[in-house]
Scaffold this active site. Sequence first.
Site, PDB file in Angstrom:
ATOM      1  N   TYR A  51       0.848  -1.202   0.000  1.00  0.00           N
ATOM      2  CA  TYR A  51       0.000   0.000   0.000  1.00  0.00           C
ATOM      3  C   TYR A  51       0.873   1.238   0.000  1.00  0.00           C
ATOM      4  CZ  TYR A  51      -4.997  -0.852   0.299  1.00  0.00           C
ATOM      5  OH  TYR A  51      -6.286  -1.118  -0.020  1.00  0.00           O
ATOM      6  N   GLU A  53      -0.550   4.912  -0.407  1.00  0.00           N
ATOM      7  CA  GLU A  53      -1.327   6.140  -0.615  1.00  0.00           C
ATOM      8  C   GLU A  53      -0.424   7.363  -0.610  1.00  0.00           C
ATOM      9  OE1 GLU A  53      -2.871   3.657   0.844  1.00  0.00           O
ATOM     10  OE2 GLU A  53      -5.054   3.946   0.840  1.00  0.00           O
ATOM     11  N   ASP A 197      -7.307  13.085 -25.231  1.00  0.00           N
ATOM     12  CA  ASP A 197      -7.267  11.677 -24.817  1.00  0.00           C
ATOM     13  C   ASP A 197      -6.635  10.906 -25.968  1.00  0.00           C
ATOM     14  OD1 ASP A 197      -7.772   9.022 -24.339  1.00  0.00           O
ATOM     15  OD2 ASP A 197      -9.847   9.309 -23.708  1.00  0.00           O
ATOM     16  N   THR A 223      -4.477   5.601 -21.916  1.00  0.00           N
ATOM     17  CA  THR A 223      -4.314   4.280 -21.305  1.00  0.00           C
ATOM     18  C   THR A 223      -2.888   3.828 -21.603  1.00  0.00           C
ATOM     19  OG1 THR A 223      -5.275   3.393 -23.323  1.00  0.00           O
ATOM     20  CG2 THR A 223      -6.701   3.462 -21.392  1.00  0.00           C
ATOM     21  N   LYS A 226      -2.658  -0.049 -24.742  1.00  0.00           N
ATOM     22  CA  LYS A 226      -3.019  -0.182 -26.166  1.00  0.00           C
ATOM     23  C   LYS A 226      -1.724  -0.157 -26.982  1.00  0.00           C
ATOM     24  CE  LYS A 226      -7.700   1.686 -25.679  1.00  0.00           C
ATOM     25  NZ  LYS A 226      -7.882   2.510 -24.460  1.00  0.00           N
ATOM     26  N   ARG A 232      -2.536  -2.936 -18.061  1.00  0.00           N
ATOM     27  CA  ARG A 232      -3.772  -2.137 -18.081  1.00  0.00           C
ATOM     28  C   ARG A 232      -3.646  -1.025 -17.047  1.00  0.00           C
ATOM     29  NH1 ARG A 232      -6.876  -5.025 -21.363  1.00  0.00           N
ATOM     30  NH2 ARG A 232      -8.447  -3.395 -21.307  1.00  0.00           N
TER      31      ARG A 232
HETATM   32  N1  DSN Z   1     -12.612   0.356 -24.714  1.00  0.00           N
HETATM   33  C1  DSN Z   1     -11.541   0.959 -25.443  1.00  0.00           C
HETATM   34  C2  DSN Z   1     -11.640   0.670 -26.894  1.00  0.00           C
HETATM   35  O1  DSN Z   1     -11.857  -0.466 -27.234  1.00  0.00           O
HETATM   36  O2  DSN Z   1     -11.461   1.542 -27.734  1.00  0.00           O
HETATM   37  C3  DSN Z   1     -11.405   2.409 -25.144  1.00  0.00           C
HETATM   38  O3  DSN Z   1     -12.421   3.125 -25.681  1.00  0.00           O
END
Ligand code: DSN
Length: 414
Positions: A51, A53, A197, A223, A226, A232
């Site tokens: 942990y 924080e 984003d 994110t 990707k 993740r």
């Molecule tokens: N859920 C992701 C996608 O598949 O594009 C983010 O939007």
Amino acid sequence: MDHLRQQDPALAELISREARRQASVLRMIPSENYASHAVLEATGSCLSNKYSEGYAHFRYYQGQEFIDRIEDLAVERATTLFGAEHANLQPYSGSPANMAVYFGLLKPGDRVMGMDLSAGGHLTHGAKVSFSGKFYQVRQYGLDPSTQLIDYEAARRLAKEWQPRLIFTGASSYPRVIDFAAFRSIADEVGAYLVADISHISGLCLSGDHPHPLPQVDVVTTTTHKLLRGPRGGMILCRGALGPKIDKAVFPGLQGGPHNHVTAAIAVALGEAARPEYAEYCHQVVKNARALAQGLREREFSLITGGTDNHLVLIDATALGLTGKILAVALEEAGIVANANKIPFDPRPADDPSGLRLGTPALTTRGFKEAEMDQVADMIHQVSRNTSRPEVLAKIKARVETLCAQFPAPGLPE
Ligand code: DSN
């Protein structure tokens, strides 16, 4: 997984089967990829036990000697790689990262603009079903019907009328370049914060295959799993002056302890992304998407915007007399995994939309090049003509498996 196999064979078997699935199908959901063994080792490490924080050197729990150094390293890699003044790597994923931006920069009920979901925007960019559309007043911009490209002048008119405090750019299903400079001038006209984003295109912004949003925008969210090929997770990059607001929104505003194992794995992925071969990978992702688009066009598929500038292709399945769902289900039977998706101005509902979204990040990680993408286009074509013929789909699946065997996926058991 020796320990898991011994202690919980049922679960170990399910994970093994998922690994075999990932090895033996063509994974074409544009938001998915294969993380390296190194990233997966960090994700599965003992850091999950701790942990922490707070932020490095300002924690509410003792025992942070190594965790602080790991977070420092991850933040330093993120700011250097993206050229950002400040980075927060604690958001649990993309939606929490976006939520922290709203919470950090706005008050509930403030006015916001984002791209409509059916135009390719994300749920958190103001969709009514998400927190963003419930806690904020939202008006959404979209596409020019004649070009299917973002209508920047309509967005400018809307911004002048609506006077938003914050404008979200970025998309989950838009195959073309986003003009961050145009959005900067719109945001400046109305004195709004501008947020990009870049979850889908983060790697392309690093490799120069897509314009970089910094320093034009105030905040960048992404994110990490990707194109970045990390675990993740989520990440927020911003101007130094906004850092304290963003940090407070993440912790203690929204989250408790950061996922230290994920922070470490993000650091590993950022280290990988700093290498020259990562830029080569991103260039190939775009070349492969273009080759896929060309292969599909030659086989008379109808593509939204006619093609692609990035990592994804959006097909109008209704032009084939199908729906996105029918095509996605048939493709999965043939070992090609994609997702049904809304297309611009889609008259069909989100759970049974007109489109199919295909991406090249995961196949490119396996080493696919343009020649293989043409074979993939051919198999998608064969599937589209035989959606209710299981014997044909089974033959295509065998072809998929032969192709996959030639391109082992990183991160999976040998
Ligand atoms: N859920 C992701 C996608 O598949 O594009 C983010 O939007």
